[in-house]
Design a protein around this motif. Structure first.
Motif, mmCIF file in Angstrom:
data_model
loop_
_atom_site.group_PDB
_atom_site.id
_atom_site.type_symbol
_atom_site.label_atom_id
_atom_site.label_comp_id
_atom_site.label_asym_id
_atom_site.label_seq_id
_atom_site.Cartn_x
_atom_site.Cartn_y
_atom_site.Cartn_z
ATOM 1 N N ALA A 49 89.256 2.886 73.580
ATOM 2 C CA ALA A 49 88.411 2.130 74.512
ATOM 3 C C ALA A 49 88.638 0.630 74.375
ATOM 4 O O ALA A 49 87.788 -0.173 74.723
ATOM 5 C CB ALA A 49 86.943 2.462 74.263
ATOM 6 N N ARG A 102 83.605 1.796 68.372
ATOM 7 C CA ARG A 102 83.531 1.068 69.644
ATOM 8 C C ARG A 102 82.162 0.402 69.829
ATOM 9 O O ARG A 102 81.118 0.982 69.550
ATOM 10 C CB ARG A 102 83.824 2.007 70.813
ATOM 11 C CG ARG A 102 82.917 3.220 70.865
ATOM 12 C CD ARG A 102 83.350 4.201 71.937
ATOM 13 N NE ARG A 102 84.694 4.719 71.679
ATOM 14 C CZ ARG A 102 85.443 5.325 72.588
ATOM 15 N NH1 ARG A 102 84.980 5.517 73.809
ATOM 16 N NH2 ARG A 102 86.642 5.754 72.263
ATOM 17 N N GLY A 110 84.436 -1.672 73.734
ATOM 18 C CA GLY A 110 83.884 -0.425 74.257
ATOM 19 C C GLY A 110 82.381 -0.354 74.016
ATOM 20 O O GLY A 110 81.756 -1.302 73.531
ATOM 21 N N ASP A 157 79.214 5.986 72.525
ATOM 22 C CA ASP A 157 79.529 7.173 73.327
ATOM 23 C C ASP A 157 79.004 8.464 72.690
ATOM 24 O O ASP A 157 79.621 9.519 72.824
ATOM 25 C CB ASP A 157 81.045 7.250 73.546
ATOM 26 C CG ASP A 157 81.439 8.286 74.593
ATOM 27 O OD1 ASP A 157 80.664 8.487 75.556
ATOM 28 O OD2 ASP A 157 82.502 8.905 74.425
#
Length: 208
Positions: free
Chosen positions: A14, A70, A77, A80
């Motif tokens: 990312a 990230r 990023g 997630d």
């Protein structure tokens, strides 16, 4: 961790990932990749438990690689929920430990992500020298089971009085696998006052 720590950026899934590398005095016997706690709750590669795991690895002759998931520090990023973070960890393994003896270690959320990396790499045939899971976030995430053939090479450490991840939740995860759990008496989630003991437990496992 010390003046010799090398900090650099590498390409990740990312965007850039921030990586910290600590080297043993002699030629490394292998590489330990270490994952940090939850990114949304202050987790970073500078976490004291993560640094303790890195120190234990270096003392046992391993190259210790920490990294920021990230969205943490200089890593690009956004959070997630563990899926992208798994890809981050695997990208670090490919970049820093593509071959040779490999140790995977993680703390809290990082242990959850590490469990899935162990599952993925083992399925792909990558040999793992050892696995270290500390304060495994089994009450909050779906931690992957550890393959039976890796049990002897896996150290699970948890604090008896952990009020972030109750010991009972880790036992519930470990019990169906008959996977031993090393319990630190009186230990909390961050092992305050007990980091030297944690370092010794991990070092002993890495020497085995």
């Amino acid at each position: 961790m010390n003046a010799q720590t090398e900090i650099r950026l590498m390409a990740g899934p990312a965007g850039a990932l921030e990586v910290a590398i600590d080297r043993p005095e002699a030629v490394p016997l292998g590489c330990a990749v270490i994952a940090h706690p939850h990114p949304l709750h202050g987790g970073a590669m500078t976490n004291k438990v993560v640094q303790t795991l890195a120190r234990a690895a270096v003392l046992e002759g391993l190259l210790a690689v920490r990294f920021n998931f990230r969205g943490v520090g200089r890593s690009e990023g956004v959070y997630d929920e563990g899926q992208g973070e798994l890809e981050d960890l695997l990208a670090v393994v490919r970049a820093e430990a593509a071959e040779g003896p490999l140790v995977l270690a993680g703390f809290s959320f990082g242990a959850f992500v590490t469990s899935h990396a162990v599952q993925r790499l083992h399925a792909e045939g990558r040999a793992l020298r050892q696995v270290v899971l500390v304060g495994t976030a089994a009450s909050r995430f779906n931690v992957a089971p550890v393959a039976q053939e890796l049990h002897a090479r896996t150290l699970v450490v948890h604090g008896e009085l952990d009020d972030t991840v109750p010991l009972a939740s880790v036992m519930d995860w470990a019990r169906p696998q008959v996977l031993p759990v090393t319990v630190v008496p009186g230990g909390g989630h961050f092992f305050h006052g007990q980091l030297p003991l944690l370092r010794e437990l991990v070092g002993r496992h890495l020497r085995a």
